[in-house]
Design a protein around this motif. Sequence first.
Motif, PDB file in Angstrom:
ATOM      1  N   UNK A 137      -8.862   8.911  -9.388  1.00 17.87           N
ATOM      2  CA  UNK A 137      -7.768   8.628 -10.316  1.00 17.87           C
ATOM      3  C   UNK A 137      -6.906   9.873 -10.466  1.00 17.87           C
ATOM      4  N   UNK A 138      -5.598   9.673 -10.461  1.00 18.93           N
ATOM      5  CA  UNK A 138      -4.644  10.763 -10.688  1.00 18.93           C
ATOM      6  C   UNK A 138      -3.584  10.261 -11.661  1.00 18.93           C
ATOM      7  N   UNK A 139      -3.397  10.979 -12.753  1.00 15.92           N
ATOM      8  CA  UNK A 139      -2.385  10.607 -13.760  1.00 15.92           C
ATOM      9  C   UNK A 139      -2.530   9.155 -14.207  1.00 15.92           C
ATOM     10  N   UNK A 140      -3.763   8.681 -14.296  1.00 18.64           N
ATOM     11  CA  UNK A 140      -4.009   7.326 -14.780  1.00 18.64           C
ATOM     12  C   UNK A 140      -3.949   6.251 -13.723  1.00 18.64           C
ATOM     13  N   UNK A 141      -3.681   6.603 -12.474  1.00 19.74           N
ATOM     14  CA  UNK A 141      -3.570   5.623 -11.397  1.00 19.74           C
ATOM     15  C   UNK A 141      -4.635   5.867 -10.329  1.00 19.74           C
ATOM     16  N   UNK A 142      -5.108   4.800  -9.729  1.00 24.70           N
ATOM     17  CA  UNK A 142      -6.040   4.919  -8.613  1.00 24.70           C
ATOM     18  C   UNK A 142      -5.276   5.355  -7.371  1.00 24.70           C
ATOM     19  N   UNK A 143      -5.769   6.395  -6.705  1.00 28.65           N
ATOM     20  CA  UNK A 143      -5.097   6.901  -5.507  1.00 28.65           C
ATOM     21  C   UNK A 143      -5.989   6.864  -4.270  1.00 28.65           C
ATOM     22  N   UNK A 144      -7.311   6.723  -4.466  1.00 30.10           N
ATOM     23  CA  UNK A 144      -8.224   6.664  -3.324  1.00 30.10           C
ATOM     24  C   UNK A 144      -9.327   5.659  -3.594  1.00 30.10           C
ATOM     25  N   UNK A 145      -9.529   4.773  -2.637  1.00 29.86           N
ATOM     26  CA  UNK A 145     -10.645   3.852  -2.687  1.00 29.86           C
ATOM     27  C   UNK A 145     -11.292   3.786  -1.317  1.00 29.86           C
ATOM     28  N   UNK A 146     -12.607   3.626  -1.286  1.00 27.84           N
ATOM     29  CA  UNK A 146     -13.343   3.567  -0.027  1.00 27.84           C
ATOM     30  C   UNK A 146     -14.304   2.386  -0.030  1.00 27.84           C
ATOM     31  N   UNK A 147     -14.730   2.001   1.159  1.00 24.76           N
ATOM     32  CA  UNK A 147     -15.696   0.914   1.303  1.00 24.76           C
ATOM     33  C   UNK A 147     -16.625   1.245   2.459  1.00 24.76           C
ATOM     34  N   UNK A 148     -17.798   0.644   2.449  1.00 25.48           N
ATOM     35  CA  UNK A 148     -18.792   0.922   3.477  1.00 25.48           C
ATOM     36  C   UNK A 148     -19.258  -0.353   4.159  1.00 25.48           C
TER      37      UNK A 148
END
Length: 272
Positions: A175-186
């Motif tokens: 999270x950056x400044x209240x927003x999601x910026x990175x998501x990952x999956x496996x």
Amino acid sequence: MSSSGRLIPFAYHDGATNMAIDEAIVSAVAGNAVPPTLRFYGWSRPTLSLGYFQAADEAGDWAGEPVDLVRRSTGGGAIMHHRELTYSLSLPLADTGPGARQAVYRSVHACVIDTLKGLGVTAAAYSDVPARAFRSETVIPSKESRAPSDGLLPSRKQPREPFLCFQRRTDEDLICSGYKILGSAQRRVRGGVLQHGSLLLQVSCHADVLPGVADLAEIEIDPIAISQSIADGIAETMTLDWQSGELSAAERDHSVSIRANRYAAADWTRRR
């Protein structure tokens, strides 16, 4: 003592090719045909990738010219791949239980946090961010459900998750400044694991509700430069010595076959 790893340089491909390459690599890594492999890539055309379990009909008007549609082999919500940096990390992993896989998530995401810190950008795992830090607009309905109602509550008993991955939250998301910026999956395979993820760099005109790091921090970001920084961090954390490399001939042939039979095939994309 460091083990050898392979670092595949940043390159652009279409969505079906990107997904097929990731699958070919993890198969080769799990079979000990090639060393642990880190790849960075972009998308030659804007592409909406569906999570493995999502219904294709949910794509609505998010996909369609000029946005391609592909289905991932990993779960989660749909992602609009456009102005982002995507990575994939394939590791031989005898223990593919939740503890070992969680460690991979945390290690990679910590390296991204450190890279962004070097650019003067503060990011943190969702589990570490106080609830009051989130903007009210961070979770919003998908396009097809914006009117006439907000679409987030299809029934009073069972709330529906937002369609787009970056409107959802899990503990390891950044999270950056209240927003999601990175998501990952496996994705687990016998003897190994594939983890891939997207770092939003700039807002896309095809998903204008999701700002990227450059928008939030008001800086310019070179995806190739930050990919090298992230790679350096992963090398140190996982005691790997990256050697620049390319796909083997076997991986290239396998990826072409996978692409044709799966990711570029309508029956795979529309299977749900």
